[in-house]
Design an enzyme around this catalytic site. Sequence first.
Site, short mmCIF file in Angstrom:
data_model
loop_
_atom_site.label_atom_id
_atom_site.label_comp_id
_atom_site.label_asym_id
_atom_site.label_seq_id
_atom_site.Cartn_x
_atom_site.Cartn_y
_atom_site.Cartn_z
N LEU A 20 -39.55 -32.90 -77.81
CA LEU A 20 -39.35 -32.25 -79.11
C LEU A 20 -37.94 -31.67 -79.21
O LEU A 20 -37.74 -30.56 -79.68
CB LEU A 20 -40.41 -31.16 -79.31
CG LEU A 20 -41.84 -31.69 -79.43
CD1 LEU A 20 -42.85 -30.55 -79.35
CD2 LEU A 20 -42.02 -32.44 -80.75
N GLY A 21 -36.98 -32.44 -78.79
CA GLY A 21 -35.59 -32.04 -78.95
C GLY A 21 -35.13 -32.34 -80.38
O GLY A 21 -35.93 -32.43 -81.31
N ALA A 33 -45.69 -48.88 -95.01
CA ALA A 33 -46.38 -49.20 -93.77
C ALA A 33 -47.77 -49.77 -94.03
O ALA A 33 -48.36 -50.38 -93.14
CB ALA A 33 -46.49 -47.96 -92.90
N LYS A 81 -32.57 -45.32 -73.91
CA LYS A 81 -31.73 -46.45 -73.49
C LYS A 81 -31.58 -46.54 -71.97
O LYS A 81 -31.54 -47.62 -71.41
CB LYS A 81 -30.36 -46.33 -74.14
CG LYS A 81 -29.65 -45.01 -73.84
CD LYS A 81 -28.91 -44.45 -75.03
CE LYS A 81 -29.89 -43.86 -76.02
NZ LYS A 81 -29.29 -43.00 -77.04
N VAL A 139 -30.45 -48.14 -79.20
CA VAL A 139 -29.10 -48.70 -79.32
C VAL A 139 -28.56 -48.44 -80.73
O VAL A 139 -29.19 -48.82 -81.72
CB VAL A 139 -29.08 -50.21 -79.04
CG1 VAL A 139 -27.66 -50.77 -79.17
CG2 VAL A 139 -29.64 -50.51 -77.65
N LYS A 194 -26.66 -49.25 -73.38
CA LYS A 194 -26.92 -49.93 -74.66
C LYS A 194 -26.48 -51.39 -74.59
O LYS A 194 -27.16 -52.28 -75.10
CB LYS A 194 -26.20 -49.19 -75.78
CG LYS A 194 -26.74 -47.77 -76.00
CD LYS A 194 -25.79 -46.94 -76.86
CE LYS A 194 -26.34 -45.54 -77.10
NZ LYS A 194 -25.31 -44.65 -77.68
#
Lengths: 434, 434
Positions: A17-18, A39, A112, A139, A212
């Site tokens: 939860l950054g 969706a 990544k 990426v 990446k």
Amino acid sequence: MTNLHRHAPLRVALVGLGTVGGGVIRLLQTNADLIARRAGCPIQIVAISARDRNKDRGVDLSPYEWVDDMTTLATRDDIDVVVELIGGADGPALTLARQCLSAGKPFVTANKAMLAHHGLGLAALAEKAGVALKYEAAVAGGIPVIKGMREGAAANEISRVYGILNGTCNYILTTMEKEGRGFDEVLKEAQELGYAEADPSFDIDGVDAAHKLTILASLAFGTELDFDAVATTGIRHVIAADIAEAAALGYRIRLVGMAENGPDGLFQRVHPMLVPLDHPLAHVDGSLNAVVAEGNFVGRLFFQGRGAGDGPTASAVVADLIDVARDEYGDALAMPVAALAQQKPADAGKRVGRAYLRFKVQDRPGVLAEIAAATRDAGVSIESMIQRGANQADGVLVAIVTHAGEERCVRETLDRLAGSDSLLQTPMVMHILD
Amino acid sequence: MTNLHRHAPLRVALVGLGTVGGGVIRLLQTNADLIARRAGCPIQIVAISARDRNKDRGVDLSPYEWVDDMTTLATRDDIDVVVELIGGADGPALTLARQCLSAGKPFVTANKAMLAHHGLGLAALAEKAGVALKYEAAVAGGIPVIKGMREGAAANEISRVYGILNGTCNYILTTMEKEGRGFDEVLKEAQELGYAEADPSFDIDGVDAAHKLTILASLAFGTELDFDAVATTGIRHVIAADIAEAAALGYRIRLVGMAENGPDGLFQRVHPMLVPLDHPLAHVDGSLNAVVAEGNFVGRLFFQGRGAGDGPTASAVVADLIDVARDEYGDALAMPVAALAQQKPADAGKRVGRAYLRFKVQDRPGVLAEIAAATRDAGVSIESMIQRGANQADGVLVAIVTHAGEERCVRETLDRLAGSDSLLQTPMVMHILD
């Protein structure tokens, strides 16, 4: 428009939860209706998990079940997909990924480093279970380059894929360029502004870009991920004078991650390059990212956008969730893992191109002749050679641009000069993008 | 790697054997192995059809069954997908599309005109039958912008989508710019070089770009296709002096298709615009295409590549076929047709922006005052006004750049000047991209 939903809601567990996690929550709230239309069903976070429950994240977490033990998520029937935003190549992120995919739980990640190191194994787990492993956010942030490579350019044999894959480096280089300032000063400012980490080495030494690039190369060429084969140089040693010399010659300096595939093997390198002004990468400024892919039918494709930040990264994470909700996904690496080629690394020394070399040397007679002799003996043909700043107390700068030639000759030039007491510091080599 | 194929071959019927059709055949031959690895199965053309069987197309058609009556394809069990490359909004292409989709046959097309006019009905047919309707090649050739909008940016509310959608126009404008030549001369050369059609009006009057814009707008905003609401102006009336004035002011002229969505409705326009040098569209040269989308989380996405030609267009067609083979497709317009909003057209007069106006006027006292008075009375605030070429026998040019204001004021300025015998030709108005 509830009647138009094809499916029950897609129930998401969000781990980590950054900044990006908060962005995903905000995005799913803000664009909820539109996302449900696109969706085919609402996408709902039902459970969240992070290291510290009590940290104030500036976003209301009360609607969501807090899960202390994230390892329980893999097998919960009331969770359709797990989103991992913890980061780190190994540790809890990798444990969670393996648990989820082994248990047949669809998995979305922005990680990544984990993919560059363990992507092959994770893709095999996803394939075995027949579930989604999605990683658009890993990426180039919000730019849909994973989709662009995996699907958009899928009909092509890609000869090379390259780009500006780290926004921090690009911010520093373009700020140095615009303001004529030095690396250390600009880095310090970037850290104060929050554009660079307190420990910036992951970004400025090129490691993040190399992660990446590893992923892009596998998708572009249908080869196994091979992070260890990426030759990585960062931007620490680019000085203001390099940028000025490059500008005088019609180039801008960018940290370029480049992968090429061919009969001689797979070439992967992250390093600062001289990019000609008529190339689109020369116009990628500030913290933007960009990716170029060159295919045998499509020609050159160019994608540009914001490569980091909560909004763009969340956009990519939720795009993956929409693909999962739509049931539009398949092999994580664009083909079955067993179909990926094991390509040997190419010998960079045999690559043909032009290079920029910069020496800091003693201000005394014979030094230019010494350098010129070393290039001659190494078989390097010089296009231009400039000496500037002869009045500097601490030495003078000599910049060389070579004609096209094998890279091994440039290396040999440096080998021949190694140990010379004319050189006041390690020479800088940057290749020129053609 | 045959053992890795998940499915039997995807059997394709190819209808229309012009440049792009030939490109698709060459691409499927050249990259057959790679495509099979990526698609999970070989993609094989089994049947072909076109108007004239005997025309030499420079490609070996003998491996394929020739079908005289293309209408039989829709119901043939030995064909998995039909690719339509005939072109034209109506006629045989539309008949074929309706037959195929009604019969539940997946359908891939590059036909922008047909989609702009009939896309809604075709999407409804595909939806009803639960089959793929794919059209990546219809917009911006090889650039995966359909995928970019439908999937890559799907998490975002898009505020505007715009771009350079016609390579012929961009070639003409950028050639005029680089060589300082006039429109008629460059068009003639482009026709001789095969870059422009003998009847170029579809391209240079903006109709082709308007078709593409209609499709992009629907995907970006979740609105119904509305080609009739696109205000379309081409590049016929751009003169060398406009390009020179724009350059002096820091702009380049590009034919921009732009769509914006907001509470006031859907705005769609194709017209030549002044693009500031620091905008990526200013650096899109020659026959390249580019698309920009601005989303509320992702920020600005920029896609660039080759928008026409057999190779790039075939690349997009085969990307669609790979999606079909992978079973990775869904609603053609990114959501169920019934979920698309019926958005009213916006009143362009209320848009706020800056504009460039160019008048060709009599060389006599009072003309500048007359123009200035008309702008004042219409409420237009002038940022700069330049008169050049006073020695021209056939009148002088007056160029105005306005401050930001409502577009209706610019229109009113022209209305006020209409019929004035000071004006030697219809004034040129171009809006400025901000």
